[in-house]
Design a protein around this motif. Sequence first.
Motif, PDB file in Angstrom:
ATOM      1  N   ARG A  90       0.831  -1.212   0.000  1.00 25.99           N
ATOM      2  CA  ARG A  90       0.000   0.000   0.000  1.00 25.99           C
ATOM      3  C   ARG A  90       0.858   1.252   0.000  1.00 25.99           C
ATOM      4  NH1 ARG A  90      -1.967   3.055   4.196  1.00 25.99           N
ATOM      5  NH2 ARG A  90      -1.407   1.498   5.772  1.00 25.99           N
ATOM      6  N   GLU A  91       1.971   1.202   0.725  1.00 24.17           N
ATOM      7  CA  GLU A  91       2.841   2.365   0.840  1.00 24.17           C
ATOM      8  C   GLU A  91       4.267   1.874   1.069  1.00 24.17           C
ATOM      9  OE1 GLU A  91       2.655   6.708   3.107  1.00 24.17           O
ATOM     10  OE2 GLU A  91       1.472   5.016   3.856  1.00 24.17           O
ATOM     11  N   VAL A  92       5.224   2.463   0.360  1.00 22.49           N
ATOM     12  CA  VAL A  92       6.619   2.038   0.455  1.00 22.49           C
ATOM     13  C   VAL A  92       7.500   3.232   0.786  1.00 22.49           C
ATOM     14  CG1 VAL A  92       8.583   1.022  -0.758  1.00 22.49           C
ATOM     15  CG2 VAL A  92       6.270   0.183  -1.225  1.00 22.49           C
ATOM     16  N   TYR A  93       8.322   3.077   1.834  1.00 21.58           N
ATOM     17  CA  TYR A  93       9.379   4.030   2.152  1.00 21.58           C
ATOM     18  C   TYR A  93      10.698   3.343   1.818  1.00 21.58           C
ATOM     19  CZ  TYR A  93       6.001   6.854   4.735  1.00 21.58           C
ATOM     20  OH  TYR A  93       4.929   7.629   5.085  1.00 21.58           O
ATOM     21  N   SER A  94      11.507   3.970   0.972  1.00 17.83           N
ATOM     22  CA  SER A  94      12.786   3.385   0.585  1.00 17.83           C
ATOM     23  C   SER A  94      13.882   4.392   0.871  1.00 17.83           C
ATOM     24  CB  SER A  94      12.776   3.014  -0.904  1.00 17.83           C
ATOM     25  OG  SER A  94      13.993   2.408  -1.273  1.00 17.83           O
ATOM     26  N   ILE A  95      14.889   3.970   1.626  1.00 19.51           N
ATOM     27  CA  ILE A  95      15.926   4.887   2.087  1.00 19.51           C
ATOM     28  C   ILE A  95      17.291   4.495   1.524  1.00 19.51           C
ATOM     29  CG2 ILE A  95      16.278   3.589   4.246  1.00 19.51           C
ATOM     30  CD1 ILE A  95      16.684   6.366   5.610  1.00 19.51           C
ATOM     31  N   GLU A  96      18.046   5.491   1.079  1.00 23.67           N
ATOM     32  CA  GLU A  96      19.358   5.285   0.487  1.00 23.67           C
ATOM     33  C   GLU A  96      20.360   6.251   1.120  1.00 23.67           C
ATOM     34  OE1 GLU A  96      22.558   4.251  -1.181  1.00 23.67           O
ATOM     35  OE2 GLU A  96      20.791   3.120  -1.852  1.00 23.67           O
ATOM     36  N   ARG A  97      21.549   5.748   1.467  1.00 26.23           N
ATOM     37  CA  ARG A  97      22.565   6.558   2.137  1.00 26.23           C
ATOM     38  C   ARG A  97      23.505   7.288   1.179  1.00 26.23           C
ATOM     39  NH1 ARG A  97      27.625   4.220   2.290  1.00 26.23           N
ATOM     40  NH2 ARG A  97      28.217   5.642   3.977  1.00 26.23           N
ATOM     41  N   LEU A  98      23.540   6.885  -0.098  1.00 26.63           N
ATOM     42  CA  LEU A  98      24.416   7.502  -1.079  1.00 26.63           C
ATOM     43  C   LEU A  98      23.624   8.494  -1.930  1.00 26.63           C
ATOM     44  CD1 LEU A  98      26.448   4.356  -2.209  1.00 26.63           C
ATOM     45  CD2 LEU A  98      27.104   6.094  -0.523  1.00 26.63           C
ATOM     46  N   ARG A  99      23.989   9.760  -1.834  1.00 24.71           N
ATOM     47  CA  ARG A  99      23.229  10.805  -2.522  1.00 24.71           C
ATOM     48  C   ARG A  99      23.156  10.553  -4.028  1.00 24.71           C
ATOM     49  NH1 ARG A  99      19.429  14.510  -1.785  1.00 24.71           N
ATOM     50  NH2 ARG A  99      20.457  15.365   0.065  1.00 24.71           N
ATOM     51  N   GLY A 100      24.264  10.098  -4.626  1.00 24.34           N
ATOM     52  CA  GLY A 100      24.266   9.854  -6.059  1.00 24.34           C
ATOM     53  C   GLY A 100      23.244   8.817  -6.488  1.00 24.34           C
ATOM     54  N   LEU A 101      23.116   7.744  -5.711  1.00 23.51           N
ATOM     55  CA  LEU A 101      22.137   6.706  -6.034  1.00 23.51           C
ATOM     56  C   LEU A 101      20.718   7.167  -5.727  1.00 23.51           C
ATOM     57  CD1 LEU A 101      23.808   3.329  -4.995  1.00 23.51           C
ATOM     58  CD2 LEU A 101      23.600   4.367  -7.258  1.00 23.51           C
ATOM     59  N   HIS A 102      20.546   7.897  -4.643  1.00 22.73           N
ATOM     60  CA  HIS A 102      19.225   8.436  -4.324  1.00 22.73           C
ATOM     61  C   HIS A 102      18.708   9.290  -5.483  1.00 22.73           C
ATOM     62  CE1 HIS A 102      15.983  10.446  -2.152  1.00 22.73           C
ATOM     63  NE2 HIS A 102      16.523  11.610  -2.464  1.00 22.73           N
ATOM     64  N   ASP A 103      19.564  10.173  -6.004  1.00 23.27           N
ATOM     65  CA  ASP A 103      19.157  11.029  -7.114  1.00 23.27           C
ATOM     66  C   ASP A 103      18.876  10.205  -8.371  1.00 23.27           C
ATOM     67  OD1 ASP A 103      19.454  13.212  -5.467  1.00 23.27           O
ATOM     68  OD2 ASP A 103      21.446  13.759  -6.222  1.00 23.27           O
ATOM     69  N   LYS A 104      19.712   9.171  -8.607  1.00 18.08           N
ATOM     70  CA  LYS A 104      19.498   8.313  -9.775  1.00 18.08           C
ATOM     71  C   LYS A 104      18.166   7.578  -9.675  1.00 18.08           C
ATOM     72  CE  LYS A 104      22.899   6.014 -11.667  1.00 18.08           C
ATOM     73  NZ  LYS A 104      23.974   5.011 -11.953  1.00 18.08           N
ATOM     74  N   ALA A 105      17.864   7.065  -8.492  1.00 20.65           N
ATOM     75  CA  ALA A 105      16.597   6.352  -8.301  1.00 20.65           C
ATOM     76  C   ALA A 105      15.400   7.274  -8.543  1.00 20.65           C
ATOM     77  CB  ALA A 105      16.535   5.765  -6.896  1.00 20.65           C
ATOM     78  N   ARG A 106      15.490   8.505  -8.067  1.00 26.87           N
ATOM     79  CA  ARG A 106      14.405   9.465  -8.295  1.00 26.87           C
ATOM     80  C   ARG A 106      14.183   9.683  -9.786  1.00 26.87           C
ATOM     81  NH1 ARG A 106      12.666  12.668  -4.061  1.00 26.87           N
ATOM     82  NH2 ARG A 106      12.177  14.346  -5.521  1.00 26.87           N
ATOM     83  N   ASP A 107      15.263   9.799 -10.538  1.00 28.21           N
ATOM     84  CA  ASP A 107      15.140   9.958 -11.990  1.00 28.21           C
ATOM     85  C   ASP A 107      14.547   8.708 -12.628  1.00 28.21           C
ATOM     86  OD1 ASP A 107      16.231  12.501 -11.858  1.00 28.21           O
ATOM     87  OD2 ASP A 107      18.271  11.836 -12.342  1.00 28.21           O
ATOM     88  N   ASN A 108      14.964   7.539 -12.154  1.00 29.99           N
ATOM     89  CA  ASN A 108      14.513   6.283 -12.758  1.00 29.99           C
ATOM     90  C   ASN A 108      13.023   6.028 -12.571  1.00 29.99           C
ATOM     91  OD1 ASN A 108      17.070   5.657 -13.675  1.00 29.99           O
ATOM     92  ND2 ASN A 108      17.579   4.314 -11.969  1.00 29.99           N
ATOM     93  N   VAL A 109      12.466   6.409 -11.425  1.00 24.24           N
ATOM     94  CA  VAL A 109      11.061   6.091 -11.146  1.00 24.24           C
ATOM     95  C   VAL A 109      10.103   7.227 -11.490  1.00 24.24           C
ATOM     96  CG1 VAL A 109      11.748   4.517  -9.295  1.00 24.24           C
ATOM     97  CG2 VAL A 109      11.077   6.864  -8.727  1.00 24.24           C
ATOM     98  N   ARG A 110      10.646   8.394 -11.843  1.00 19.73           N
ATOM     99  CA  ARG A 110       9.783   9.556 -12.054  1.00 19.73           C
ATOM    100  C   ARG A 110       8.731   9.304 -13.124  1.00 19.73           C
ATOM    101  NH1 ARG A 110      13.496  13.177 -12.284  1.00 19.73           N
ATOM    102  NH2 ARG A 110      13.255  13.896 -10.147  1.00 19.73           N
ATOM    103  N   TYR A 111       9.100   8.640 -14.202  1.00 19.58           N
ATOM    104  CA  TYR A 111       8.179   8.409 -15.319  1.00 19.58           C
ATOM    105  C   TYR A 111       6.945   7.615 -14.902  1.00 19.58           C
ATOM    106  CZ  TYR A 111       9.189   3.458 -15.660  1.00 19.58           C
ATOM    107  OH  TYR A 111       9.264   2.118 -15.388  1.00 19.58           O
ATOM    108  N   ALA A 112       7.098   6.774 -13.880  1.00 16.45           N
ATOM    109  CA  ALA A 112       6.023   5.848 -13.504  1.00 16.45           C
ATOM    110  C   ALA A 112       4.969   6.496 -12.615  1.00 16.45           C
ATOM    111  CB  ALA A 112       6.602   4.633 -12.796  1.00 16.45           C
ATOM    112  N   ARG A 113       5.288   7.650 -12.016  1.00 14.74           N
ATOM    113  CA  ARG A 113       4.349   8.369 -11.149  1.00 14.74           C
ATOM    114  C   ARG A 113       3.778   7.447 -10.067  1.00 14.74           C
ATOM    115  NH1 ARG A 113      -0.045  10.728 -14.899  1.00 14.74           N
ATOM    116  NH2 ARG A 113       0.178   8.653 -15.829  1.00 14.74           N
ATOM    117  N   LEU A 114       4.658   6.767  -9.360  1.00 12.15           N
ATOM    118  CA  LEU A 114       4.250   5.849  -8.300  1.00 12.15           C
ATOM    119  C   LEU A 114       4.074   6.642  -7.004  1.00 12.15           C
ATOM    120  CD1 LEU A 114       6.740   2.986  -9.178  1.00 12.15           C
ATOM    121  CD2 LEU A 114       4.292   3.060  -9.699  1.00 12.15           C
ATOM    122  N   ALA A 115       2.885   7.160  -6.807  1.00 11.69           N
ATOM    123  CA  ALA A 115       2.637   8.073  -5.693  1.00 11.69           C
ATOM    124  C   ALA A 115       2.642   7.389  -4.332  1.00 11.69           C
ATOM    125  CB  ALA A 115       1.301   8.800  -5.901  1.00 11.69           C
TER     126      ALA A 115
END
Length: 260
Positions: A141-166
Amino acid sequence: MKERPTFPAKLATAQHPAGPGSAKARSLPAPLPPAQGLGMDSVAVRMRMVHLLQKQGVSDAAVLAAMGTVERHRFVDSALVNQAYEDTSLPIGLGQTISKPGVVARMLELLRNGATGTLGRVLEVGTGCGYQAAVLSLLAREVYSIERLRGLHDKARDNVRYARLANLHLLFGDGMQGFAAGAPYAGIIAAAGGEAVPQAWVDQLAVGGRLVAPIAAPAHGALHAKAAGQALVVLDKTAAGVRQTVLEAVHFVPLKSGVA
């Protein structure tokens, strides 16, 4: 568990082949819009991966459908897209990897533990490129995903943006501390292995919840033993305490504290 807002993923529904032992197909999310120019957007390519997962013993129809829905080639570097649907881990930068599909499916099946419906709130430690988080978003129902490396966090945000997974919330922070603001969690899953399961994760797991993570291979069943290699561990939290099950050997990147 305390009530929190529900944020359904903005995906259409479609029929997906039933898993082994299923009487009929289930109504599940349809594939996301195809990537352009990569040549890997064919449903048949993903279905070959799903059939391989079935041969490996994955039988949860919801997990198989989610794995067949999320386009893994969107989460790997362009030079590696031809390997995206092979059962292999791939580098994603900063010394990290995207887990092979067989391991992702195995851990998600363990996390669901035979559930017939959608999981509640789930915490993922180690977002990486965002692939497993995207698959999780179709199962919880709801997912919190945490990443400690800023570079990967930013990459993940770019990767999932198209899907609009609210219903997917990507966080930058120290995963060893979990995310107390979202607790308690019906499930916690980790993509990195340490010497032991951090107490913060156990504390944030709801009674009746399940945690799936790699840890240093226990000796004589002791969670805190220092031994070579890693093992997959399942923790079930009950009113009477925590029950631990040690499963097969695995190999994950090390669990580290802090951010970078």
